[in-house]
Design a protein around this motif. Structure first.
Motif, PDB file in Angstrom:
ATOM      1  N   ILE A 282       0.807  -1.038   0.045  1.00 33.22           N
ATOM      2  CA  ILE A 282       0.003  -0.009  -0.025  1.00 33.22           C
ATOM      3  C   ILE A 282       0.906   1.353   0.164  1.00 33.22           C
ATOM      4  O   ILE A 282       2.002   1.442   0.885  1.00 33.22           O
ATOM      5  CB  ILE A 282      -0.854  -0.086   1.229  1.00 33.22           C
ATOM      6  CG1 ILE A 282      -1.978  -0.914   1.237  1.00 33.22           C
ATOM      7  CG2 ILE A 282      -1.540   1.353   1.165  1.00 33.22           C
ATOM      8  CD1 ILE A 282      -3.030  -0.986   2.267  1.00 33.22           C
ATOM      9  N   VAL A 283       0.591   2.003  -0.871  1.00 39.54           N
ATOM     10  CA  VAL A 283       1.443   3.329  -1.173  1.00 39.54           C
ATOM     11  C   VAL A 283       0.747   4.532  -1.192  1.00 39.54           C
ATOM     12  O   VAL A 283      -0.546   4.493  -1.718  1.00 39.54           O
ATOM     13  CB  VAL A 283       2.531   3.329  -2.471  1.00 39.54           C
ATOM     14  CG1 VAL A 283       3.264   4.255  -2.862  1.00 39.54           C
ATOM     15  CG2 VAL A 283       3.158   1.657  -2.234  1.00 39.54           C
ATOM     16  N   LEU A 284       1.011   5.721  -0.693  1.00 43.30           N
ATOM     17  CA  LEU A 284       0.518   6.795  -0.683  1.00 43.30           C
ATOM     18  C   LEU A 284       1.230   7.975  -1.809  1.00 43.30           C
ATOM     19  O   LEU A 284       2.350   7.679  -2.015  1.00 43.30           O
ATOM     20  CB  LEU A 284       0.406   7.611   0.553  1.00 43.30           C
ATOM     21  CG  LEU A 284      -0.413   7.098   1.754  1.00 43.30           C
ATOM     22  CD1 LEU A 284       0.096   7.668   3.178  1.00 43.30           C
ATOM     23  CD2 LEU A 284      -1.606   6.930   1.441  1.00 43.30           C
ATOM     24  N   ALA A 285       0.432   8.551  -2.785  1.00 46.65           N
ATOM     25  CA  ALA A 285       1.034   9.538  -3.442  1.00 46.65           C
ATOM     26  C   ALA A 285       0.221  11.022  -3.195  1.00 46.65           C
ATOM     27  O   ALA A 285      -0.772  11.008  -3.147  1.00 46.65           O
ATOM     28  CB  ALA A 285       0.778   9.121  -4.986  1.00 46.65           C
ATOM     29  N   LEU A 286       1.128  11.940  -3.094  1.00 39.24           N
ATOM     30  CA  LEU A 286       0.594  13.153  -2.742  1.00 39.24           C
ATOM     31  C   LEU A 286       0.613  14.144  -3.894  1.00 39.24           C
ATOM     32  O   LEU A 286       1.919  14.418  -4.492  1.00 39.24           O
ATOM     33  CB  LEU A 286       1.438  13.807  -1.429  1.00 39.24           C
ATOM     34  CG  LEU A 286       1.489  12.933  -0.289  1.00 39.24           C
ATOM     35  CD1 LEU A 286       2.289  13.516   0.706  1.00 39.24           C
ATOM     36  CD2 LEU A 286       0.179  12.120   0.217  1.00 39.24           C
ATOM     37  N   ASP A 287      -0.467  14.544  -4.152  1.00 40.30           N
ATOM     38  CA  ASP A 287      -0.449  15.605  -5.520  1.00 40.30           C
ATOM     39  C   ASP A 287      -0.401  17.087  -4.927  1.00 40.30           C
ATOM     40  O   ASP A 287      -1.423  17.808  -4.717  1.00 40.30           O
ATOM     41  CB  ASP A 287      -1.685  15.189  -5.971  1.00 40.30           C
ATOM     42  CG  ASP A 287      -1.909  16.011  -7.596  1.00 40.30           C
ATOM     43  OD1 ASP A 287      -0.861  16.546  -7.981  1.00 40.30           O
ATOM     44  OD2 ASP A 287      -2.879  16.048  -8.027  1.00 40.30           O
ATOM     45  N   GLN A 288       1.012  17.420  -5.035  1.00 37.15           N
ATOM     46  CA  GLN A 288       1.148  18.845  -4.665  1.00 37.15           C
ATOM     47  C   GLN A 288       0.558  19.386  -3.354  1.00 37.15           C
ATOM     48  O   GLN A 288       0.181  20.408  -3.105  1.00 37.15           O
ATOM     49  CB  GLN A 288       0.589  19.846  -5.711  1.00 37.15           C
ATOM     50  CG  GLN A 288       1.459  19.702  -6.943  1.00 37.15           C
ATOM     51  CD  GLN A 288       1.119  20.785  -8.076  1.00 37.15           C
ATOM     52  OE1 GLN A 288       0.301  21.615  -7.717  1.00 37.15           O
ATOM     53  NE2 GLN A 288       2.036  20.836  -9.101  1.00 37.15           N
ATOM     54  N   ILE A 289       0.863  18.390  -2.383  1.00 33.22           N
ATOM     55  CA  ILE A 289       0.628  18.955  -0.861  1.00 33.22           C
ATOM     56  C   ILE A 289       1.659  19.611  -0.278  1.00 33.22           C
ATOM     57  O   ILE A 289       2.823  18.931   0.116  1.00 33.22           O
ATOM     58  CB  ILE A 289       0.197  17.721  -0.045  1.00 33.22           C
ATOM     59  CG1 ILE A 289      -1.141  16.881  -0.632  1.00 33.22           C
ATOM     60  CG2 ILE A 289      -0.090  17.869   1.311  1.00 33.22           C
ATOM     61  CD1 ILE A 289      -1.478  15.760   0.161  1.00 33.22           C
ATOM     62  N   THR A 290       1.810  20.816  -0.080  1.00 32.22           N
ATOM     63  CA  THR A 290       2.793  21.626   0.249  1.00 32.22           C
ATOM     64  C   THR A 290       3.182  21.998   1.697  1.00 32.22           C
ATOM     65  O   THR A 290       4.218  22.368   1.977  1.00 32.22           O
ATOM     66  CB  THR A 290       2.638  22.976  -0.446  1.00 32.22           C
ATOM     67  OG1 THR A 290       1.669  23.706  -0.357  1.00 32.22           O
ATOM     68  CG2 THR A 290       2.754  22.607  -1.831  1.00 32.22           C
ATOM     69  N   ASP A 291       1.989  21.654   2.626  1.00 32.04           N
ATOM     70  CA  ASP A 291       1.953  22.172   3.942  1.00 32.04           C
ATOM     71  C   ASP A 291       2.951  20.941   4.656  1.00 32.04           C
ATOM     72  O   ASP A 291       2.794  19.889   4.744  1.00 32.04           O
ATOM     73  CB  ASP A 291       0.819  22.120   4.471  1.00 32.04           C
ATOM     74  CG  ASP A 291       0.793  22.675   5.896  1.00 32.04           C
ATOM     75  OD1 ASP A 291       1.706  22.668   6.555  1.00 32.04           O
ATOM     76  OD2 ASP A 291      -0.295  23.086   6.294  1.00 32.04           O
TER      77      ASP A 291
END
Length: 285
Positions: free
Chosen positions: A139-148
């Motif tokens: 299980i992998v997470l991908a973050l689409d331009q989460i900058t905080d």
């Protein structure tokens, strides 16, 4: 005709040379991890994963986990007397000799709201693994331009708690794995790899060819997440708050799901939504 009076140039103001032996201040201009990105409105500096040549960690959990991590190359440890005692109780023999300082010495290296608990560690950044290194049942997470950095750190902490294999971020538009992010992750940086990619869409395309099921999350998603049939390997794609998933990211997802919430507020902070999604996915093996 009177000749004009020649003006004597004013001497340049004296500027002392920087003290090369002084620890760098996290969040100060020209100090801390090298960077090319602008200062944020809250005074912190926005780093990209590829911009830093050192990581600054502070606080009990980030420092302890980093000192335990054999993959970390430690450079310098500043600690108060109480901080050293805490480290020795948790670790025993330390991998490097701490410099004993007063709390105020660490205070001046950090922004005023930073809670360092008497510990400040400078070390090398951890390497970014390749997508090929992901296991076939992950299980992998991908973050689409989460900058905080607070959100990314909290997401990493949830990823470590629920056994995610990695968190994928973009080289641009992502905070660096140092400072505030590391503190918010509470040691999870040492357990969950950050995979930095140049283009998230290309990474999702590659994972799809490898057989990863790609589930995007949006409060207006077509299907309730509880109704989605999950398979492994799985990548769950989280969008930035406000903007959500970008168009190409959304198009590359096999499904776009929503988290059903019964209360009056139907939108969640992205780190909270990620924790719920990870819990639900981990229960449906």
């Amino acid at each position: 005709m009177r000749r004009p009076r020649r003006r004597t140039p004013m001497p340049a103001p004296f500027r002392p040379k920087p003290d090369r032996d002084r620890p760098r201040r996290e969040g100060a201009r020209g100090d801390g991890p090298r960077q090319t990105s602008p200062r944020r409105a809250d005074g912190t500096l926005h780093h990209r994963p590829g911009d830093i040549d050192e990581a600054v960690l502070y606080g009990v959990h980030p420092v302890i986990e980093a000192l335990r991590n054999p993959m970390r190359r430690h450079r310098r440890l500043l600690a108060t007397e109480n901080g050293v005692k805490r480290l020795q109780e948790e670790i025993g023999d330390l991998p490097l000799e701490p410099e004993i300082v007063r709390p105020s010495e660490i205070d001046r290296l950090l922004t005023p709201d930073s809670v360092h608990q008497g510990l400040y560690l400078v070390c090398d950044p951890l390497p970014s693994p390749d997508l090929d290194s992901l296991p076939d049942d992950a299980i992998v997470l991908a973050l689409d331009q989460i900058t905080d950095p607070h959100n990314v750190g909290a997401i990493l902490r949830s990823a470590a708690a629920f056994g995610a294999a990695a968190v994928i971020v973009t080289i641009r538009h992502s905070p660096a794995a140092t400072g505030v992010l590391a503190k918010s992750a509470s040691g999870a940086l040492e357990h969950v790899p950050l995979i930095a990619v140049r283009n998230l869409g290309d990474a999702l395309d590659e994972l799809g060819k490898r057989g990863f099921q790609r589930i995007g999350f949006d409060s207006d998603g077509d299907t309730a997440f509880e109704d989605v049939t999950l398979t492994r390997p799985l990548v769950m794609v989280m969008g930035a708050e406000g903007k959500g998933l970008r168009q190409r990211t959304r198009e590359l997802c096999d499904q776009v799901a929503r988290l059903e919430v019964p209360g009056a507020i139907t939108s969640l902070n992205v780190s909270n939504a990620t924790a719920i999604a990870l819990y639900a996915a981990s229960r449906r093996r």
